[in-house]
Design an enzyme around this catalytic site. Structure first.
Site, PDB file in Angstrom:
ATOM      1  N   LYS A  41       0.818  -1.221   0.000  1.00 49.30           N
ATOM      2  CA  LYS A  41       0.000   0.000   0.000  1.00 49.30           C
ATOM      3  C   LYS A  41       0.851   1.270   0.000  1.00 49.30           C
ATOM      4  O   LYS A  41       0.553   2.239  -0.692  1.00 49.30           O
ATOM      5  CB  LYS A  41      -0.956  -0.006   1.201  1.00 49.30           C
ATOM      6  CG  LYS A  41      -1.976  -1.132   1.104  1.00 49.30           C
ATOM      7  CD  LYS A  41      -3.024  -1.076   2.179  1.00 49.30           C
ATOM      8  CE  LYS A  41      -3.823  -2.358   2.235  1.00 49.30           C
ATOM      9  NZ  LYS A  41      -4.434  -2.761   0.968  1.00 49.30           N
ATOM     10  N   ASP A 253      -5.186   2.694  -3.440  1.00 44.87           N
ATOM     11  CA  ASP A 253      -3.868   3.309  -3.218  1.00 44.87           C
ATOM     12  C   ASP A 253      -3.620   4.429  -4.232  1.00 44.87           C
ATOM     13  O   ASP A 253      -3.067   5.480  -3.891  1.00 44.87           O
ATOM     14  CB  ASP A 253      -2.763   2.254  -3.347  1.00 44.87           C
ATOM     15  CG  ASP A 253      -2.892   1.163  -2.303  1.00 44.87           C
ATOM     16  OD1 ASP A 253      -3.409   1.454  -1.209  1.00 44.87           O
ATOM     17  OD2 ASP A 253      -2.496   0.025  -2.586  1.00 44.87           O
TER      18      ASP A 253
HETATM   19  O1  RIB Z   1      -3.800  -2.198  -1.759  1.00 46.62           O
HETATM   20  C1  RIB Z   1      -3.223  -3.181  -2.574  1.00 46.62           C
HETATM   21  C2  RIB Z   1      -1.968  -3.684  -1.939  1.00 46.62           C
HETATM   22  O2  RIB Z   1      -2.299  -4.313  -0.713  1.00 46.62           O
HETATM   23  C3  RIB Z   1      -1.231  -4.737  -2.726  1.00 46.62           C
HETATM   24  O3  RIB Z   1      -0.299  -4.194  -3.627  1.00 46.62           O
HETATM   25  C4  RIB Z   1      -0.629  -5.604  -1.641  1.00 46.62           C
HETATM   26  O4  RIB Z   1       0.755  -5.624  -1.636  1.00 46.62           O
HETATM   27  C5  RIB Z   1      -1.206  -5.111  -0.330  1.00 46.62           C
HETATM   28  O5  RIB Z   1      -0.331  -4.288   0.360  1.00 46.62           O
END
Ligand code: RIB
Length: 313
Positions: A41, A253
């Site tokens: 994230k 994200d």
């Molecule tokens: O939000 C998606 C992310 O959550 C992924 O890339 C994974 O690594 C987790 O951290």
């Protein structure tokens, strides 16, 4: 560049398999080909902030001393993220096991590895003190999140994407200027404010409950966009552009990173949320997490098509 974002958080190598459906308890299913790609994230949000343009972006995270770390560093650097504060403890790089169904929905398990060793040292504190926006999530220790928030300068924004969901202690709540959550995380946190909220509750009700603890909340609503709520103002719904989802991994994200960059650039929250919603919508049309983050031009074009221009008073 007219702003500085420091993203404090996790970096994971994502091991992704397409599946016909997510397996149930005790079940084995066959999936497609294994894809190994940069994720986490924190790192995803840093890539999104940097690719959004307009803000200088630093990633504060911890990677192991393995191939996965090289994959992640290359992705961060390609996006223009400063990686000089990335720690390299003797631990494996974080790993996420991800299954994705044909409608783009994912299920994720994270083995944190080096992420759980992230701390804020003096160099990191000095960089945090220069940030306009400090953005964190909850895949690294809470003490680190708290130390990062406390290291920011007066007037800088501490934005917390409270994912994955967990209870927050009072000292963390006290630092949060902007909370970014999905509906489930909003319901989980709203329950800790003493209410009886559930994810079935209207987002506006959840936001009102959360405004008792923080001055501003953004609730992401998937295909329905986002709700922006600030103390003393009417909540604003930001619709999302219509897209056909391929993979939702990292779309939240992308939203957070682009939002942070726009805020660091001086945009008001409701305007920044439009840009973030457009970027998040583009991200779900592509596979992967960091690979799916759109450029500033792509985001700008979709935002211009979707939203009427904002007329400044
Ligand atoms: O939000 C998606 C992310 O959550 C992924 O890339 C994974 O690594 C987790 O951290």
């Amino acid at each position: 560049m007219s702003g500085h974002v420091v993203v404090v958080g996790s970096a994971n190598v994502d091991l992704v398999v397409d599946v016909p459906r997510h397996p149930g308890p005790g079940e084995t299913i066959l999936g497609g080909e294994l894809v190994r790609s940069p994720g986490g994230k924190g790192a995803n949000q840093a890539v999104a902030a940097a690719r959004a343009g307009g803000a200088d972006t630093t990633f504060l995270g911890a990677l192991g001393r393995d191939d996965a770390a090289e994959l992640l560093l290359a992705s961060l650097e390609r996006a223009g993220v400063h990686t000089d504060l990335v720690a390299r403890p003797h631990a494996g790089t974080g790993t996420a096991l991800i299954s994705v169904t044909a409608d783009g929905e994912n299920a994720i398990i994270v083995a944190p590895g080096a992420n759980s060793l992230l701390t804020v040292d003096d160099r990191a504190a000095a960089r945090l003190a220069q940030a306009d926006v400090v953005l964190a999530q909850l895949e690294v220790p809470l003490e680190t999140v708290l130390a990062a928030a406390r290291a920011r300068r007066r007037g800088a924004v501490f934005a917390l994407n409270a994912a994955p969901s967990r209870d927050l202690p009072a000292d963390v709540w006290a630092e949060v200027d902007l909370l970014i959550v999905n509906e489930h995380e909003a319901a989980d946190l709203a329950r800790t404010t003493g209410g009886e909220q559930s994810a079935a509750e209207a987002p506006t009700e959840l936001a009102m409950a959360l405004l008792a603890r923080v001055p501003a909340v953004v609730i992401t609503l998937g295909a329905a966009g986002a709700l922006v709520a600030e103390r003393g103002a009417d909540p604003v719904t930001v619709p999302a552009p219509r897209v056909t989802p391929v993979d939702t991994t990292g779309a939240g994200d992308t939203f957070c990173g682009v939002l942070a960059a726009a805020l660091a650039h001086g945009e008001p929250l409701a305007v920044a949320a439009r840009r973030a919603a457009a970027a998040g919508a583009l991200a779900v049309t592509r596979p992967g997490a960091q690979a799916a983050v759109p450029t500033a031009d792509e985001t700008g074009a979709l935002a211009a098509q979707t939203y009427a221009p904002v007329v400044e008073p």
